[in-house]
Design an enzyme around this catalytic site. Structure first.
Site, PDB file in Angstrom:
ATOM      1  CG  ASN A 148      35.880  49.614  39.048  1.00 17.55           C
ATOM      2  OD1 ASN A 148      34.945  50.237  38.559  1.00 17.55           O
ATOM      3  ND2 ASN A 148      35.884  48.277  39.124  1.00 17.55           N
ATOM      4  CG  ASP A 167      41.085  41.846  36.779  1.00 21.39           C
ATOM      5  OD1 ASP A 167      40.157  41.319  36.131  1.00 21.39           O
ATOM      6  OD2 ASP A 167      41.778  42.785  36.331  1.00 21.39           O
ATOM      7  CE  LYS A 174      36.342  50.893  61.401  1.00 20.89           C
ATOM      8  NZ  LYS A 174      36.123  52.094  62.169  1.00 20.89           N
ATOM      9  CB  ILE A 176      31.952  37.467  34.369  1.00 25.00           C
ATOM     10  CG1 ILE A 176      32.063  37.561  35.892  1.00 25.00           C
ATOM     11  CG2 ILE A 176      30.497  37.318  33.924  1.00 25.00           C
ATOM     12  CD1 ILE A 176      31.538  38.850  36.485  1.00 25.00           C
ATOM     13  CB  VAL A 177      33.452  38.358  29.495  1.00 29.68           C
ATOM     14  CG1 VAL A 177      34.949  38.494  29.393  1.00 29.68           C
ATOM     15  CG2 VAL A 177      32.803  38.527  28.135  1.00 29.68           C
ATOM     16  CE  LYS A 180      42.268  43.066  28.989  1.00 29.41           C
ATOM     17  NZ  LYS A 180      41.979  44.348  29.594  1.00 29.41           N
ATOM     18  CE  LYS A 212      39.442  38.912  29.660  1.00 27.03           C
ATOM     19  NZ  LYS A 212      38.789  39.366  30.886  1.00 27.03           N
TER      20      LYS A 212
END
Ligand code: PMT
Length: 413
Positions: free
Chosen positions: A224, A293, A303, A323-324, A354, A358
């Site tokens: 990203n 995600d 390849k 992770i968090v 969130k 979370k």
């Protein structure tokens, strides 16, 4: 009207005691806020010398500024009386900080071009004090590529860019270009000039930053637009405020902030592993990284070749560990856990979702649909939510925003 007699009686206490601020006012409607700004700076112990451009005097009178600052206003490069008392070179040397507020598009352009065609632009050329620029102009003028390039030039020259804020403008437009409010500028002056406090001394912070890369085959990956700038700025701020800092960095092209321990990772899984190794030994965990995600279920050994018989290609993706959420779920030595939420719509709603889902202590909502902030920009603004409160941190450089965020986190520890 140029004798620089000090009629202020500077307070010898206050967060800005003894600091000398040269306030350069140019000709924008926000100039009217400078009376309040000056009063608040003086209240905190600063000495303020006002310098006005010709156009500024159309918006607020030198008499008003003299009354609030307690000093005659300087406004002319060619005034023999002024030059005889404290000329422009002495004035440039006097300042601990030059604050240009409001800084119009014209003033910014003249400073970027290195012009010295009035007292204020000459002072900026002649000073070796740090210069802070608080842009204020119509939103279209602010968005104009010429203005943006000029601001980028000033930033490259290490000038600080404070603001602007978004909102309704005097001309009726809505958008970026409002000068920061006087108290926001005062806070920034305090942060920059005030006694160096280290509220995070003795505390340790782990930060994730940048993107992750999820390999498809030996030459391709999914990623990203995160540049790592926000997370690196937080690491730098936490270190400046006294913390021991561990920075878990995805693949970015940024130098490690001084005094920060850096762990380089590539994929979400490797970031997860590093986070779980370090999080529980620390007081604060901040998840600023833009973690993928999902990742390809399998990484091809070789390849992947284009085939003639198929125009489409499907990659099966599987979920990455969150992770968090894993850190927030620790049952032993759980750190104060702060997440980010990069959103393009319903920002507050999704961020609050969130925060709860979370099990976080705090979340920083980042509206990444607004031009000039979020991914890969130098500036950002955040709305921070925690179970008992919320605070907006208006648009400023990521470095300044990070200091404000770390102080806010510290206030909730
Ligand atoms: O790096 P810059 O170019 O400076 O840009 C900064 C930024 C926009 C990336 C940053 O300010 C930001 O908003 N980071 C969070 C980006 C994001 O992935 O948000 P999210 O809403 O998808 O994720 C929510 C939270 O969960 C984040 O704290 C994220 O780090 C965390 N997460 C997400 C997925 C996952 N598998 N593990 C996680 O820990």
């Amino acid at each position: 009207m140029q004798t620089l007699v000090n009629t202020q009686s500077p307070l010898n206490s206050g967060s800005l005691a003894g600091k000398k601020i040269l306030l350069g006012i140019s000709g924008g409607i926000a100039a009217y806020k400078c009376a309040e700004l000056t009063r608040r700076l003086i209240e905190r112990g600063a000495e303020v010398q006002v310098v006005m451009t010709k156009a500024a005097k159309e918006f607020i009178t030198p008499l008003t500024m003299q009354a609030v600052s307690g000093r005659p206003v300087s406004d002319s490069l060619l005034d023999p009386a002024a030059e005889a008392s404290m000329g422009h070179i002495e004035l440039a040397k006097w300042a601990d900080l030059v604050l240009l507020a409001p800084a119009t598009a014209d003033l910014i352009a003249r400073v970027a071009a290195g012009m010295g065609n009035d007292l204020l632009s000459t002072l900026v050329l002649a000073t070796d004090a740090p210069v802070a620029v608080s842009p204020a102009m119509n939103q279209q003028m602010y968005a104009n590529i010429a203005t943006q390039e000029n601001i980028a030039t000033l930033r490259r020259r290490k000038m600080m860019i404070w603001g602007p804020a978004a909102g309704e403008q005097a001309c009726g437009d809505v958008g970026m270009g409002r000068m920061l409010e006087p108290m926001q500028l005062v806070n920034l002056c305090e942060e920059f000039l005030g006694e160096k406090d280290q509220p995070l001394a003795g505390k340790s912070v782990v930060i994730t930053a940048g993107p992750t890369r999820e390999a498809i085959d030996p030459v391709r990956y999914i990623s990203n637009h995160s540049s790592g700038k926000m997370g690196f700025a937080i690491a730098e701020a936490a270190q400046k405020l006294g913390a021991d800092v561990t920075l878990i960095a995805g693949p970015v092209n940024l130098a490690t902030p001084e005094g920060v321990q850096r762990i380089n990772v590539t994929s979400a899984e490797s970031m997860h592993e590093a986070a779980m190794t370090h999080a529980s030994n620390n007081q604060v965990f901040i998840a600023c990284a833009a973690v993928a995600d999902y990742r390809p279920e399998a990484i091809a050994d070789q390849k992947i070749k284009k085939t003639d018989d198929n125009d489409a290609m499907t990659i099966r993706m599987v979920k990455n560990p969150d992770i968090v959420a894993s850190v927030a779920g620790l049952t032993k030595n759980r750190p104060f856990t702060v997440g980010f939420a990069a959103e393009t719509q319903d920002v507050e709603h999704y961020a609050r979702g969130k925060l709860t889902r979370k099990n976080l202590d705090m979340i920083c909502a980042n509206d990444v649909s607004v031009a000039g902030q979020g991914f890969n920009s130098d500036d950002n603004s955040l709305k921070v939510f925690w179970p008992e409160g919320e605070q907006s941190l208006p648009l400023t450089s990521k470095q300044e925003l990070a200091i404000q965020l770390m102080k806010l986190i510290d206030s909730q520890l």
